[in-house]
Write a protein that holds these residues in place. Structure first.
Motif, PDB file in Angstrom:
ATOM      1  N   ARG A 146       0.838  -1.200   0.000  1.00 26.00           N
ATOM      2  CA  ARG A 146       0.000   0.000   0.000  1.00 26.00           C
ATOM      3  C   ARG A 146       0.872   1.249   0.000  1.00 26.00           C
ATOM      4  O   ARG A 146       2.013   1.232   0.453  1.00 26.00           O
ATOM      5  CB  ARG A 146      -0.952   0.008   1.206  1.00 26.00           C
ATOM      6  CG  ARG A 146      -0.252   0.268   2.506  1.00 26.00           C
ATOM      7  CD  ARG A 146      -1.170   0.110   3.710  1.00 26.00           C
ATOM      8  NE  ARG A 146      -0.398   0.362   4.931  1.00 26.00           N
ATOM      9  CZ  ARG A 146      -0.308   1.544   5.510  1.00 26.00           C
ATOM     10  NH1 ARG A 146      -0.947   2.583   5.027  1.00 26.00           N
ATOM     11  NH2 ARG A 146       0.428   1.696   6.603  1.00 26.00           N
ATOM     12  N   VAL A 147       0.265   2.332  -0.528  1.00 28.23           N
ATOM     13  CA  VAL A 147       0.942   3.624  -0.543  1.00 28.23           C
ATOM     14  C   VAL A 147       0.508   4.392   0.694  1.00 28.23           C
ATOM     15  O   VAL A 147      -0.685   4.446   1.002  1.00 28.23           O
ATOM     16  CB  VAL A 147       0.562   4.411  -1.814  1.00 28.23           C
ATOM     17  CG1 VAL A 147       1.084   5.829  -1.758  1.00 28.23           C
ATOM     18  CG2 VAL A 147       1.090   3.698  -3.048  1.00 28.23           C
ATOM     19  N   VAL A 148       1.458   4.930   1.422  1.00 26.32           N
ATOM     20  CA  VAL A 148       1.118   5.716   2.616  1.00 26.32           C
ATOM     21  C   VAL A 148       0.754   7.139   2.185  1.00 26.32           C
ATOM     22  O   VAL A 148       1.545   7.818   1.543  1.00 26.32           O
ATOM     23  CB  VAL A 148       2.317   5.760   3.596  1.00 26.32           C
ATOM     24  CG1 VAL A 148       2.015   6.671   4.774  1.00 26.32           C
ATOM     25  CG2 VAL A 148       2.654   4.365   4.082  1.00 26.32           C
ATOM     26  N   ASP A 149      -0.473   7.543   2.485  1.00 24.91           N
ATOM     27  CA  ASP A 149      -0.869   8.931   2.267  1.00 24.91           C
ATOM     28  C   ASP A 149      -0.641   9.665   3.578  1.00 24.91           C
ATOM     29  O   ASP A 149      -1.287   9.379   4.572  1.00 24.91           O
ATOM     30  CB  ASP A 149      -2.338   9.017   1.852  1.00 24.91           C
ATOM     31  CG  ASP A 149      -2.557   8.439   0.459  1.00 24.91           C
ATOM     32  OD1 ASP A 149      -1.829   8.851  -0.457  1.00 24.91           O
ATOM     33  OD2 ASP A 149      -3.435   7.577   0.307  1.00 24.91           O
ATOM     34  N   SER A 150       0.301  10.587   3.572  1.00 22.93           N
ATOM     35  CA  SER A 150       0.683  11.255   4.817  1.00 22.93           C
ATOM     36  C   SER A 150       0.950  12.719   4.549  1.00 22.93           C
ATOM     37  O   SER A 150       1.311  13.112   3.434  1.00 22.93           O
ATOM     38  CB  SER A 150       1.956  10.588   5.369  1.00 22.93           C
ATOM     39  OG  SER A 150       2.590  11.424   6.308  1.00 22.93           O
ATOM     40  N   ASP A 151       0.801  13.534   5.572  1.00 26.20           N
ATOM     41  CA  ASP A 151       1.144  14.953   5.456  1.00 26.20           C
ATOM     42  C   ASP A 151       2.644  15.116   5.213  1.00 26.20           C
ATOM     43  O   ASP A 151       3.085  16.170   4.767  1.00 26.20           O
ATOM     44  CB  ASP A 151       0.762  15.711   6.729  1.00 26.20           C
ATOM     45  CG  ASP A 151      -0.747  15.872   6.861  1.00 26.20           C
ATOM     46  OD1 ASP A 151      -1.444  15.676   5.845  1.00 26.20           O
ATOM     47  OD2 ASP A 151      -1.221  16.172   7.973  1.00 26.20           O
ATOM     48  N   GLY A 156       6.574  13.745  -4.218  1.00 27.83           N
ATOM     49  CA  GLY A 156       7.641  12.746  -4.388  1.00 27.83           C
ATOM     50  C   GLY A 156       8.728  12.799  -3.335  1.00 27.83           C
ATOM     51  O   GLY A 156       9.733  12.098  -3.437  1.00 27.83           O
ATOM     52  N   ASN A 157       8.543  13.641  -2.339  1.00 29.10           N
ATOM     53  CA  ASN A 157       9.538  13.753  -1.257  1.00 29.10           C
ATOM     54  C   ASN A 157       8.881  13.521   0.093  1.00 29.10           C
ATOM     55  O   ASN A 157       7.674  13.684   0.250  1.00 29.10           O
ATOM     56  CB  ASN A 157      10.184  15.146  -1.274  1.00 29.10           C
ATOM     57  CG  ASN A 157      11.021  15.377  -2.509  1.00 29.10           C
ATOM     58  OD1 ASN A 157      12.079  14.775  -2.669  1.00 29.10           O
ATOM     59  ND2 ASN A 157      10.536  16.227  -3.402  1.00 29.10           N
ATOM     60  N   TRP A 158       9.718  13.148   1.062  1.00 27.43           N
ATOM     61  CA  TRP A 158       9.230  12.867   2.421  1.00 27.43           C
ATOM     62  C   TRP A 158       9.834  13.898   3.369  1.00 27.43           C
ATOM     63  O   TRP A 158      11.052  13.992   3.502  1.00 27.43           O
ATOM     64  CB  TRP A 158       9.647  11.449   2.825  1.00 27.43           C
ATOM     65  CG  TRP A 158       8.975  10.982   4.066  1.00 27.43           C
ATOM     66  CD1 TRP A 158       9.482  11.017   5.333  1.00 27.43           C
ATOM     67  CD2 TRP A 158       7.668  10.397   4.170  1.00 27.43           C
ATOM     68  NE1 TRP A 158       8.570  10.492   6.217  1.00 27.43           N
ATOM     69  CE2 TRP A 158       7.449  10.110   5.529  1.00 27.43           C
ATOM     70  CE3 TRP A 158       6.656  10.104   3.246  1.00 27.43           C
ATOM     71  CZ2 TRP A 158       6.260   9.532   5.995  1.00 27.43           C
ATOM     72  CZ3 TRP A 158       5.483   9.533   3.701  1.00 27.43           C
ATOM     73  CH2 TRP A 158       5.286   9.245   5.054  1.00 27.43           C
ATOM     74  N   PHE A 159       8.949  14.662   3.996  1.00 28.16           N
ATOM     75  CA  PHE A 159       9.400  15.718   4.907  1.00 28.16           C
ATOM     76  C   PHE A 159       9.411  15.175   6.341  1.00 28.16           C
ATOM     77  O   PHE A 159       8.607  15.546   7.184  1.00 28.16           O
ATOM     78  CB  PHE A 159       8.505  16.957   4.768  1.00 28.16           C
ATOM     79  CG  PHE A 159       8.707  17.666   3.454  1.00 28.16           C
ATOM     80  CD1 PHE A 159       9.485  18.814   3.385  1.00 28.16           C
ATOM     81  CD2 PHE A 159       8.137  17.175   2.279  1.00 28.16           C
ATOM     82  CE1 PHE A 159       9.694  19.460   2.170  1.00 28.16           C
ATOM     83  CE2 PHE A 159       8.343  17.819   1.059  1.00 28.16           C
ATOM     84  CZ  PHE A 159       9.130  18.960   1.006  1.00 28.16           C
TER      85      PHE A 159
END
Ligand code: ZN
Length: 183
Positions: A146-151, A156-159
């Motif tokens: 699954r794809v994690v939908d997150s703030d 395409g980047n992870w803060f």
């Protein structure tokens, strides 16, 4: 047989670990969630293997970030339950629910950054891309199950410093398409 996703990409297709465009590249304020495959805008993007289109959606737009163009992404689920995200597309050639075959056209390479709108107050990383001529590319991600939908996820980047558990390094997966001689 798996296919390389951008038949007309430039040479040296996969950036080595730590270099620009590589997986989990440290971009000062963000980490890179995928691998970038550089190609001219409008280049064909094809499905690596057969699967089902589970989602197509807007990926970037100026309504989210002023210096972004509108681009799209397509999520294809493979038989093994991997989710391939093809992103930064100018347009999309498939619909949610479609079955795709390896090599089937799913869209075309787009261009995320609207360089005219990048200013001195834009993030360091974004200004650096502008200085480098703002190349166009396919942004490719691989997720397990699954794809994690997150703030924490944006364009395409992870803060955040902690990598989501089911976000995979797609390097080997992409390299496996080259071994078959399809590139
Ligand atoms: Zn990318």
């Amino acid at each position: 047989m798996k296919k390389w996703p951008v038949p007309n990409s430039y040479c040296n297709p996969i950036s080595s670990s730590g270099s620009p465009g590589s997986f989990w590249e440290n971009r000062i304020d963000r980490y890179h969630c995928g691998v970038d495959i550089y190609a001219l805008p409008g280049s064909d993007v094809i499905s690596i293997e057969s699967g089902c289109v589970v989602r197509t959606e807007e990926f970037t737009s100026p309504s989210k970030v002023p210096y972004w163009n509108v681009t799209y992404n397509v999520l294809v689920e493979t038989k093994r339950g991997l989710l391939c995200r093809y992103a930064e597309l100018r347009d999309v050639a498939v619909n949610t629910g479609d079955r795709v075959k390896a090599g089937q056209l799913i869209g075309h390479v787009g261009l995320v950054l609207d360089t005219a709108k990048i200013t001195e107050t834009s993030p360091h990383y974004i200004r650096k891309i502008k200085e480098n001529g703002s190349p166009s590319m396919l942004h490719f991600e691989l997720w397990d199950t699954r794809v994690v939908d997150s703030d924490c996820y944006l364009g395409g980047n992870w803060f955040g410093s902690e990598k989501p558990q089911n976000l995979l390094d797609p390097t080997e997966y992409l390299e496996s398409t080259l071994e078959t001689g399809s590139f």
